[in-house]
Design a protein around this motif. Structure first.
Motif, PDB file in Angstrom:
ATOM      1  N   MET A   1     -28.017  27.172  15.311  1.00 62.09           N
ATOM      2  CA  MET A   1     -27.593  27.480  16.653  1.00 62.09           C
ATOM      3  C   MET A   1     -25.955  27.089  16.911  1.00 62.09           C
ATOM      4  N   ILE A   2     -25.898  25.801  16.347  1.00 61.64           N
ATOM      5  CA  ILE A   2     -24.315  25.079  16.402  1.00 61.64           C
ATOM      6  C   ILE A   2     -24.270  24.794  14.811  1.00 61.64           C
ATOM      7  N   LYS A   3     -22.946  25.277  14.416  1.00 61.97           N
ATOM      8  CA  LYS A   3     -22.392  24.880  13.012  1.00 61.97           C
ATOM      9  C   LYS A   3     -21.099  24.448  13.016  1.00 61.97           C
ATOM     10  N   PHE A   4     -20.799  23.198  12.597  1.00 59.07           N
ATOM     11  CA  PHE A   4     -19.641  22.883  12.402  1.00 59.07           C
ATOM     12  C   PHE A   4     -19.157  23.114  10.685  1.00 59.07           C
ATOM     13  N   GLU A   5     -17.895  23.684  10.468  1.00 55.02           N
ATOM     14  CA  GLU A   5     -17.560  24.025   9.212  1.00 55.02           C
ATOM     15  C   GLU A   5     -16.212  23.253   9.089  1.00 55.02           C
ATOM     16  N   ASN A   6     -16.087  22.397   8.149  1.00 48.21           N
ATOM     17  CA  ASN A   6     -14.837  21.749   7.913  1.00 48.21           C
ATOM     18  C   ASN A   6     -14.074  21.587   8.843  1.00 48.21           C
ATOM     19  N   GLU A  63     -21.158  32.824  16.716  1.00 44.06           N
ATOM     20  CA  GLU A  63     -20.042  33.203  16.921  1.00 44.06           C
ATOM     21  C   GLU A  63     -19.087  31.840  16.987  1.00 44.06           C
ATOM     22  N   ASP A  64     -17.691  32.216  16.411  1.00 40.65           N
ATOM     23  CA  ASP A  64     -16.917  31.161  16.156  1.00 40.65           C
ATOM     24  C   ASP A  64     -16.156  30.706  17.497  1.00 40.65           C
TER      25      ASP A  64
END
Ligand SMILES: Nc1ncnc2c1ncn2[C@@H]1O[C@H](COP(=O)(O)OP(=O)(O)OP(=O)(O)O)[C@@H](O)[C@H]1O
Ligand SMILES: [Mg+2]
Length: 214
Positions: A1-6, A63-64
């Motif tokens: 649901m929530i994703k942080f990428e770098n 969605e970003d």
């Protein structure tokens, strides 16, 4: 649901987040932990699109959200309930009116208000206090008002920033029980806290931050 990428974020010379990556699945209850200044609130504010990262991506349901248009930000925020430590209740309004404000702000039809307010006040155990003013409530009760206000718009995700920070152990444990109950009803919860006791007593996963790193 929530994703942080770098994800990285600096404020002037202060590095708040440095290459942070983690993922939170729908329905999870996750603690964000770490010492003061580690970057916990910064992460919550990025999920709300109050802060944009300098680099990296933040996904909400695939969605970003770093890329969404300014006009779509309210739409994002409607999916999120926020519970902050400093309560932010309106002193001139009753408990029920404080909860109604959230419905007014998100544009829910007025004929729905009473039903929805009754439901959440019951959920947080404040039905009998609906017509009292904030100055007539205890700290734990105030915290439950802010929880009711977060819940009344029926968000998918709850962000809680030190929701037990100003409370004694028993009251804090009561708020935790309530959050557990809400999580069991299917809401995803991300709770920032340094309350080690609560974390140790809980079965939930922690995302641990230290100097802006996971
Ligand atoms: N708007 C801002 N302007 C300048 N610096 C900021 C801003 N927001 C956060 N910071 C800095 O970023 C770092 C991380 O702050 P953040 O509020 O995320 O920490 P925290 O983990 O929530 O701490 P606490 O446990 O004390 O609430 C801190 O050094 C803080 O001073
Ligand atoms: Mg903080």
């Amino acid at each position: 649901m929530i994703k942080f990428e770098n994800v990285s974020k600096s404020f002037g010379s202060i590095v708040a987040l440095s290459n942070v990556s983690f993922e939170i699945k729908e329905g999870e209850f996750v603690f964000l932990t770490g010492p003061s200044g580690a970057g916990k609130t910064t992460i919550l504010k990025m999920i709300l699109r109050e802060y944009l990262p300098d680099s990296g991506k933040v996904y909400f349901d695939k969605e970003d959200i770093t890329q969404i248009k300014e006009k779509d930000v309210p739409l994002l925020r409607q999916k999120i309930g926020i519970v902050f430590q400093d309560f932010k209740v309106l002193p001139e309004r009753t408990v029920a009116e404080n909860v109604e404000v959230a419905l007014a702000v998100t544009g829910v039809e007025e004929n729905e208000w009473e039903k929805r307010v009754d439901h959440v006040l019951k959920l947080v155990g404040l039905s009998k206090r609906a017509n009292l003013f904030p100055s007539q409530l205890s700290g734990g009760e105030l915290q439950r008002v802010s929880l009711a206000r977060a819940l009344v718009v029926n968000p998918k995700l709850i962000l809680a920033d030190e929701p037990t920070g100003n409370l004694d152990w028993d009251t804090a444990a009561g708020i935790m029980e309530l959050l557990e109950k809400i999580n069991k009803e299917g809401k995803t919860i991300i709770m920032a806290t340094h309350h080690q006791g609560l974390i140790k007593h809980s079965k939930h996963r922690s995302v641990e931050l230290k100097e802006g790193k996971v």
